[in-house]
Design a protein around this motif. Structure first.
Motif, PDB file in Angstrom:
ATOM      1  N   ILE A   1       0.840  -1.209   0.000  1.00  0.00           N
ATOM      2  CA  ILE A   1       0.000   0.000   0.000  1.00  0.00           C
ATOM      3  C   ILE A   1       0.867   1.248   0.000  1.00  0.00           C
ATOM      4  O   ILE A   1       0.528   2.264  -0.625  1.00  0.00           O
ATOM      5  N   THR A   2       2.027   1.177   0.669  1.00  0.00           N
ATOM      6  CA  THR A   2       2.968   2.298   0.647  1.00  0.00           C
ATOM      7  C   THR A   2       3.492   2.529  -0.769  1.00  0.00           C
ATOM      8  O   THR A   2       3.640   3.671  -1.230  1.00  0.00           O
ATOM      9  N   VAL A   3       3.742   1.432  -1.479  1.00  0.00           N
ATOM     10  CA  VAL A   3       4.249   1.516  -2.854  1.00  0.00           C
ATOM     11  C   VAL A   3       3.248   2.213  -3.772  1.00  0.00           C
ATOM     12  O   VAL A   3       3.626   3.034  -4.613  1.00  0.00           O
ATOM     13  N   VAL A   4       1.956   1.892  -3.618  1.00  0.00           N
ATOM     14  CA  VAL A   4       0.965   2.476  -4.527  1.00  0.00           C
ATOM     15  C   VAL A   4       0.745   3.959  -4.259  1.00  0.00           C
ATOM     16  O   VAL A   4       0.207   4.682  -5.097  1.00  0.00           O
ATOM     17  N   GLY A   5       1.151   4.423  -3.061  1.00  0.00           N
ATOM     18  CA  GLY A   5       1.100   5.858  -2.797  1.00  0.00           C
ATOM     19  C   GLY A   5      -0.176   6.312  -2.120  1.00  0.00           C
ATOM     20  O   GLY A   5      -1.210   5.649  -2.153  1.00  0.00           O
TER      21      GLY A   5
END
Length: 370
Positions: A25-29
Motif C-alpha cells: 500500500i505504501t508503494v501504490v502511494g
C-alpha cells in the motif's frame, strides 16, 4: 491502480501478511489509499476488511480501521458487515475488537440475519457471549421468522441453548413465519440433548402444529430420529396418529421419506394402522411409497400387513402411483407381489401411465395379465 495490484492486496489480506500488505500500500502511494479504502471485490463485493475479519487476522483488521480509515460498517453485496464475517467464522478476537470500536451489534445482512444468528450457526459460545454482553438481541427475527434460538436448536449445542435461555428466558416462545417452533427444529435435526432442555424448561404445547399441520413428533419420525420420537411420546404426550392439514399421519409421512425403521416403530411398537387413509384422495402408505419409488418400504409395508389391492378415491392402486412417479423398480416389485394392472375410475390403466422406457419394459416382461 491496476487489477493485478488489487488481487495481490486481497491475497496478502487473506493470508494475514500484514507487513507485506503495508509495504504494498505504501508503494501504490497516498493518492491510491482512498481507492483501497473503498474498493469492493468480485461478485460478493467484499472489501479488504471483510477478508481480514473472515480469516480472523486481527492485526490487519486494526490496521485497516485505524491507519487506513476503513469504515467498520462497510457492507458487501449481501449487506454483510465485517462483524458478520468475524462472528460467522468464530473469530473471537476480531469480534471483540470490532465491538469495542463501536460496531453495531445487531446490524442486518441480507435476509435480516444478525451477527448473533451467524455466530449460532458455528456453535461458538465465546463469540455468542461477547455479542450478548454488548447488547445483541436474541429475539430478533430474520426474514423467515427464525431467531437465534431457532438456529441454536438446529445446531444442537446444549451450552449455547442454555446460555440463550439464561440471557432471554422467553426466547423459546417464538415461531417462524410458517409457525415452526424451536422444538420442531430440534426434532427435525435429531438433537436429543436440545429436546431434553426444551421439554424441561420451555412451555411448548404437545403436538403444536406448524402452518402445514406438522408436529415435532412428525418431524422426528419422518427424518428417522426414533429416539427423539420416543422422548416426545414419553415426556410430551405426543400423538403418533396426529394428522397434518392434508390429513396425512406419521405412517404416511415415513412412507414418503423412506424411513423403514420409523415405519416399523409406528406399526409394530405403537400399533398404528398401516392401512390408515390420508387426504381427500384416501391414499394409504403403500400409495405414497409407490409414488416415491421406495421399494424397501413397499416390501416392509406388505410384511406389516398393508393391503396390496387397495384403491384410492380415484380407483388407483399402488401400481398406478408407481407409474405416475415413473419408478420401474417399484412397478416390478408390485407386479412380483401379485398386484395386477387395472383401470382407475377414469378407465386408465397403470400401464398407460408408463412413459420411461424402463417402466414400459416392466410391463412388457409378462409380469401382468393386462
Amino acid at each position: 491502480m491496476d487489477e493485478n495490484t488489487f488481487k495481490l492486496l486481497v491475497k496478502l489480506t487473506q493470508e494475514g501478511q500484514l507487513s507485506s500488505l503495508q509495504k504494498q500500500i505504501t508503494v501504490v502511494g497516498s493518492t491510491a489509499v482512498q481507492e483501497v479504502r473503498s474498493k469492493h471485490f468480485g461478485r460478493s463485493g467484499d472489501t479488504l476488511l471483510h477478508y481480514a475479519a473472515r480469516h480472523g487476522h486481527l492485526d490487519i483488521v486494526e490496521y485497516l480501521i485505524k491507519q487506513l480509515g476503513v469504515d467498520m460498517e462497510v457492507c458487501n453485496n449481501d449487506y454483510k458487515r465485517p462483524l458478520h464475517e468475524a462472528a460467522s467464522m468464530g473469530h473471537s478476537e476480531c469480534v471483540s475488537y470490532l465491538l469495542e470500536e463501536g460496531a453495531k451489534v445487531d446490524s442486518l445482512k441480507k435476509a435480516d440475519w444478525t451477527p448473533l444468528m451467524m455466530a449460532c450457526t458455528r456453535r461458538n459460545l465465546d463469540v455468542i457471549q461477547q455479542l450478548l454482553c454488548h447488547g445483541a438481541d436474541p429475539k430478533l427475527h430474520n426474514k423467515d421468522g427464525w431467531n437465534s434460538f431457532h438456529i441454536a436448536c438446529r445446531e444442537g449445542d446444549p451450552l449455547v441453548v442454555e446460555h440463550l435461555l439464561h440471557a432471554a428466558p422467553y426466547v423459546w416462545k417464538t415461531e417462524s413465519k410458517t409457525r415452526r417452533t424451536p422444538l420442531h427444529t430440534a426434532a427435525m435435526h435429531g438433537c436429543e440433548d436440545i429436546i431434553n432442555i426444551l421439554l424441561e424448561r420451555c412451555g411448548y404445547i404437545p403436538d403444536s402444529p406448524d402452518s402445514c399441520g406438522v408436529t415435532p413428533f412428525m418431524d422426528a419420525v419422518r427424518n428417522g430420529h426414533i429416539s427423539v420420537a420416543r422422548m416426545l411420546l414419553e415426556k410430551h404426550q405426543a400423538s403418533p396418529v396426529a394428522a397434518d392439514v392434508l390429513r396425512a399421519q406419521p405412517v404416511h409421512q415415513v412412507a414418503v421419506t423412506g424411513q423403514e425403521e420409523a415405519l416399523r416403530f409406528l406399526v409394530q411398537e405403537l400399533r398404528v394402522d398401516v392401512n390408515q387413509r390420508a387426504t381427500d384422495l384416501q391414499l394409504t402408505a403403500l400409495h405414497y411409497a409407490a409414488k416415491e419409488g421406495h421399494v424397501s418400504i413397499i416390501k416392509t409395508l406388505m410384511e406389516l400387513g398393508a393391503e396390496l389391492h387397495v384403491k384410492d378415491i380415484k380407483g388407483r392402486t399402488a401400481l398406478h402411483m408407481a407409474c405416475i412417479g415413473q419408478h420401474a423398480d417399484a412397478v416390478r416389485t408390485l407386479l412380483l407381489l401379485g398386484l395386477k394392472d387395472s383401470q382407475d375410475a377414469s378407465g386408465t390403466t397403470a400401464q398407460q401411465l408408463a412413459r420411461k422406457p424402463d417402466v414400459v419394459q416392466a410391463f412388457e416382461c409378462g409380469l401382468t395379465d393386462s
